[in-house]
Design a protein around this motif. Structure first.
Motif, short mmCIF file in Angstrom:
data_model
loop_
_atom_site.label_atom_id
_atom_site.label_comp_id
_atom_site.label_asym_id
_atom_site.label_seq_id
_atom_site.Cartn_x
_atom_site.Cartn_y
_atom_site.Cartn_z
N UNK A 25 55.12 48.48 29.79
CA UNK A 25 53.92 48.72 30.59
C UNK A 25 53.58 47.02 31.23
N UNK A 26 54.00 46.02 30.55
CA UNK A 26 53.54 44.75 31.00
C UNK A 26 53.90 44.54 32.30
N UNK A 27 54.71 44.88 32.85
CA UNK A 27 55.20 44.35 34.38
C UNK A 27 54.31 45.15 35.38
N UNK A 28 54.08 46.56 34.85
CA UNK A 28 53.15 47.72 35.58
C UNK A 28 51.85 46.96 35.62
N UNK A 29 51.34 46.47 34.42
CA UNK A 29 49.92 46.04 34.36
C UNK A 29 49.74 44.97 35.41
N UNK A 30 51.18 44.02 35.36
CA UNK A 30 50.92 42.66 36.06
C UNK A 30 50.67 43.10 37.60
N UNK A 31 51.47 44.19 38.10
CA UNK A 31 51.50 44.79 39.59
C UNK A 31 50.25 45.18 39.72
N UNK A 32 49.54 46.02 38.82
CA UNK A 32 48.33 46.82 38.83
C UNK A 32 47.31 45.35 39.13
N UNK A 33 47.25 44.66 38.43
CA UNK A 33 46.45 43.25 38.46
C UNK A 33 46.30 42.57 39.91
N UNK A 34 47.88 42.58 40.29
CA UNK A 34 47.78 41.83 41.56
C UNK A 34 47.33 42.78 42.81
N UNK A 35 47.77 44.15 42.74
CA UNK A 35 47.10 44.91 43.90
C UNK A 35 45.69 45.11 43.92
N UNK A 36 45.10 45.24 42.68
CA UNK A 36 43.63 45.04 42.51
C UNK A 36 43.04 43.95 43.04
N UNK A 37 43.68 42.91 42.98
CA UNK A 37 43.03 41.59 43.48
C UNK A 37 43.15 41.63 44.97
N UNK A 38 44.16 42.29 45.62
CA UNK A 38 44.59 41.95 46.95
C UNK A 38 43.30 42.88 47.53
N UNK A 39 43.06 44.04 47.10
CA UNK A 39 41.93 44.84 47.50
C UNK A 39 40.78 44.31 47.21
N UNK A 40 40.47 43.84 46.24
CA UNK A 40 39.11 43.23 45.88
C UNK A 40 38.84 41.80 46.59
N UNK A 41 39.94 41.09 46.98
CA UNK A 41 40.04 40.03 47.86
C UNK A 41 39.54 40.36 49.19
N UNK A 42 40.02 41.37 49.74
CA UNK A 42 39.58 41.89 51.04
C UNK A 42 38.32 42.23 51.34
N UNK A 43 37.93 42.99 50.02
CA UNK A 43 36.54 43.14 50.10
C UNK A 43 35.42 42.20 49.92
N UNK A 44 35.95 41.06 49.32
CA UNK A 44 35.05 39.82 49.19
C UNK A 44 35.08 39.35 50.45
N UNK A 45 36.26 39.05 51.36
CA UNK A 45 36.25 38.57 52.45
C UNK A 45 35.29 39.12 53.35
N UNK A 46 35.06 40.75 53.36
CA UNK A 46 34.41 41.41 54.12
C UNK A 46 32.85 40.95 53.81
N UNK A 47 32.58 40.99 52.51
CA UNK A 47 31.33 40.64 52.18
C UNK A 47 30.90 39.44 52.51
N UNK A 48 31.79 38.36 52.61
CA UNK A 48 31.47 36.94 52.95
C UNK A 48 30.83 37.02 54.25
N UNK A 49 31.61 37.74 55.21
CA UNK A 49 31.23 37.82 56.67
C UNK A 49 29.70 38.58 57.05
#
Lengths: 368, 352
Positions: free
Chosen positions: A234-258
């Motif tokens: 499960x460790x590599x799956x969790x790592x991928x999940x963490x990274x994908x969550x970050x990308x989505x979260x970051x895009x939302x953050x960029x939107x909110x910043x604007x």
């Protein structure tokens, strides 16, 4: 300072219930993990050194811990400890017994954003003055990096008495995350300082992962999974999940910043433009704009403007080239990828649902 | 800096050999810093997306190379303890990177923390931005050699790996505390600073140069934790003697003026001769920057330089004696104590 209601108002019901139930544990964890005074005993804990003489503990506290406490008091979303708690529970550990670990995660987050804030030269965080505004750049620098370093004593002092194998794996994981984080930070600052305008999406995402995943969200998930003895598969799956969550979260953050859509955001709109940051919104618009519009964007971004009209000009170009639609498509793609990762995990349906709801909230629903 | 002081202890040093070994290790690693294949395979990993390595040559290396030219001077200490403990090997010697890269990062961080541009009332955003890029290049330097631990290059067991991680985490916090306290004291012009507080902050300030190298060498040599902790306590007194010797050097004309700009901020912060002022409860009334403070202190002490130097000599002897006494209590390194006593009895090179 934002209320908890402002944070979880838009949360899906199951996650909100988990959040409400757990938040007192996290708060207690923070309180006991980072005391509001410094003394010889805490000094020894965080430095691994026994002092030979009396010290100026007030000066130590004021210069290394106080700014982090001020951020903690302004109440962040506390999402990372909550996510770590979901992982702990999913693999059979009791978050309540690991409250200091959860507290440590939030202390790591709040000390690290002191550094983010002076990099961005932000003025406000969660509605209060940023540390470099309140204390000056030198103290903010020292407090950020020292507070962040000492926030890891949960691991380097092994306060839960894990066996050597687990304690070493946790420390290795932390060290690896920090090497990544430092490299990602360097990449982004190079782009900003050198006005690099040809960053492609793949490079952008790798940089975001390197720079931010140590806390959002790969790191906390990884640490929690090690602590809870998650199956190795499960460790590599969790790592991928963490990274994908970050990308989505970051895009939302960029939107909110604007275009922050909530007064609880506590930040100033368009800070990314004033910082000269090459966000996905900027990079994509640059890649599709006409030569003339491209020139306008490059000029404004490299000038680090704080003029509202110029920020608005960039915003209008982002609208003109439908960049929000493009980034929302990407966010949607990563939302789906997160769901697929959750399906792969060897955990029960209750915690799979919580992780799906966390994904919904982080990528779509959050207002702050 | 510290090197000039340590070099007097010939029994600690492998002298030119150690300098050459260090230079070789650092240069070899430096050559890898801009090698994408190496970074991907050994340091940062492949990643799902593409790294942008342009930041290395155009940004990072240009910024950090001046700082990488100034060695910490701790290599002889580290290498000789390894040798004393019969643990010298090319693999173990590579651990000096953990000290050296940390030192380079400290030079950069000090430049940031004590930079006059950043304590001015009206800080220029452009200047801050440039200094911040430098500061984060320093952060990468500090974190970079941790890959040696992550990859277990020293082929250690779990316990030793944990001890190395712990030593490195502790030194970053100790460093930060020492600089944070110094900044706070500058803010309040050193008012109400007690002698004890001043001395302990001195130990914290040079911890990474004196205590860390010995601890790393002992961990690599498999010395047990109890013994390491005994030696750590004793090393605090040695660190203090070193710190005071650095302060004294500002009055004997040695040191700082010969250093490159990249190393000068740290040297100024470490060599600031504050003890006489703290002892005499004399406040400062100068602008709040390290340079101003240092120059004012030096100027004020020079008229009585002989007396001040004599006092420093006495203090240094006291702390070296304490170091020696601590080491004689069952420490594997007690021979240091005996040799130090002999050095002092013969005119004491540290007092030279």
């Amino acid at each position: 300072m934002r209320s908890e209601k402002q944070v979880f108002g838009s949360m899906p019901a199951g996650l909100r219930s988990f959040y409400r139930e757990l938040i007192p544990t996290v708060r207690q964890g923070i309180k006991s993990y980072l005391p509001k005074t410094m003394d010889a005993s805490f000094f020894e804990t965080v430095t691994c050194e026994r002092p030979l003489f009396d010290q100026d503990y007030q000066a130590i506290y004021d210069s290394t811990i106080l700014p982090t406490h001020q951020y903690l008091q302004a109440s962040g979303k506390v999402l990372r400890p909550i996510l770590a708690a979901i992982i702990l529970e999913a693999y059979g550990s009791q978050p309540e017994k690991l409250d200091q670990f959860l507290g440590a995660i939030e202390v790591m987050e709040d000390s690290s954003i002191i550094m983010d804030d002076y990099i961005d030269n932000s003025k406000l965080r969660r509605g209060i003055s940023c540390a470099h505004v309140e204390h000056g750049f030198p103290i903010a620098n020292i407090a950020g990096c020292t507070g962040f370093a000492l926030s890891h004593y949960v691991f380097y002092q092994n306060i839960f008495g894990f066996d050597d194998d687990k304690a070493r794996r946790l420390l290795d994981a932390v060290a690896w995350e920090h090497v990544q984080m430092a490299f990602g930070q360097m990449e982004e600052l190079y782009w900003t300082e050198s006005n690099v305008n040809d960053v492609n999406e793949s490079q952008y995402f790798q940089q975001v992962i390197a720079r931010c995943a140590f806390l959002s969200f790969r790191g906390p998930m990884h640490y929690a999974a090690i602590i809870a003895d998650a199956p190795t598969g499960d460790l590599p799956v969790l790592a991928r999940l963490g990274e994908y969550l970050l990308i989505g979260y970051h895009i939302k953050g960029d939107d909110l910043d604007m275009s922050p859509d909530s007064s609880a955001w506590g930040k100033i709109a368009g800070e990314d433009i004033s910082t000269g940051r090459r966000t996905l919104l900027i990079n994509h618009t640059l890649s599709v704009a006409t030569a003339e519009d491209r020139k306008i964007i490059e000029k404004i971004i490299s000038s680090r403007t704080e003029v509202e009209e110029e920020k608005q000009q960039i915003y209008n170009l982002i609208l003109k080239y439908k960049t929000f639609e493009h980034t929302h498509e990407i966010a949607k793609k990563y939302h789906e990828k997160c769901y697929r990762c959750v399906d792969e995990l060897q955990i029960g349906s209750v915690h799979q649902d919580l992780l799906r709801e966390f994904t919904d909230f982080a990528i779509h629903d959050r207002k702050v | 800096m510290i090197a000039e002081l340590l070099i007097h202890y010939r029994h600690w040093c492998l002298s030119q050999d150690s300098t050459a070994t260090l230079a070789d290790i650092v240069l070899r690693e430096q050559a890898l810093l801009d090698q994408p294949d190496y970074l991907v395979s050994d340091v940062i990993g492949r990643g799902e997306f593409d790294w942008d390595f342009r930041c290395l040559n155009d940004g990072f290396l240009q910024l950090v190379l001046p700082y990488m030219e100034q060695s910490s001077g701790s290599a002889p200490l580290f290498l000789s303890v390894l040798s004393d403990l019969k643990a010298s090997s090319p693999t173990n010697e590579q651990a000096i990177l953990l000290v050296e890269f940390g030192h380079f990062a400290a030079l950069i961080n000090d430049y940031y923390s004590f930079h006059e541009d950043l304590v001015a009332d009206d800080v220029s955003p452009g200047r801050v931005s440039l200094l911040t890029q430098l500061r984060y290049a320093g952060q990468y330097l500090s974190n970079y050699p941790r890959y040696l631990l992550v990859r277990n290059r020293f082929q250690l067991g779990d316990r030793q790996q944990i001890d190395l991680h712990q030593a490195l985490a502790g030194v970053v916090v100790t460093y930060g505390i020492s600089r944070g306290v110094t900044l706070k004291w500058i803010e309040r012009k050193y008012e109400s600073v007690s002698r004890e507080q001043y001395l302990q902050n001195g130990i914290n300030a040079v911890h990474s140069y004196v205590i860390l190298p010995v601890v790393l060498a002992m961990v690599l040599a498999g010395v047990d934790k109890k013994t390491i902790n005994e030696v750590r306590g004793a090393l605090g007194y040695l660190a203090l003697a070193m710190k005071l010797a650095m302060e004294r050097a500002t009055l004997t004309g040695d040191g700082i003026s010969k250093l490159s700009a990249a190393a000068r901020t740290t040297a100024t912060a470490l060599s600031f001769p504050g003890l006489p002022f703290v002892d005499q409860r004399r406040p400062f009334d100068v602008a709040p920057s390290m340079d101003d403070l240092f120059n004012a202190a030096q100027e004020s002490l020079l008229p009585n330089a002989d007396e001040v130097i004599n006092n420093y000599n006495k203090e240094i002897r006291v702390f070296l004696t304490l170091f020696e006494q601590q080491l004689t209590h069952g420490s594997i390194l007690k021979r240091w104590g005996a040799e130090l006593a002999s050095t002092l009895a013969n005119g004491g090179s540290i007092d030279a």
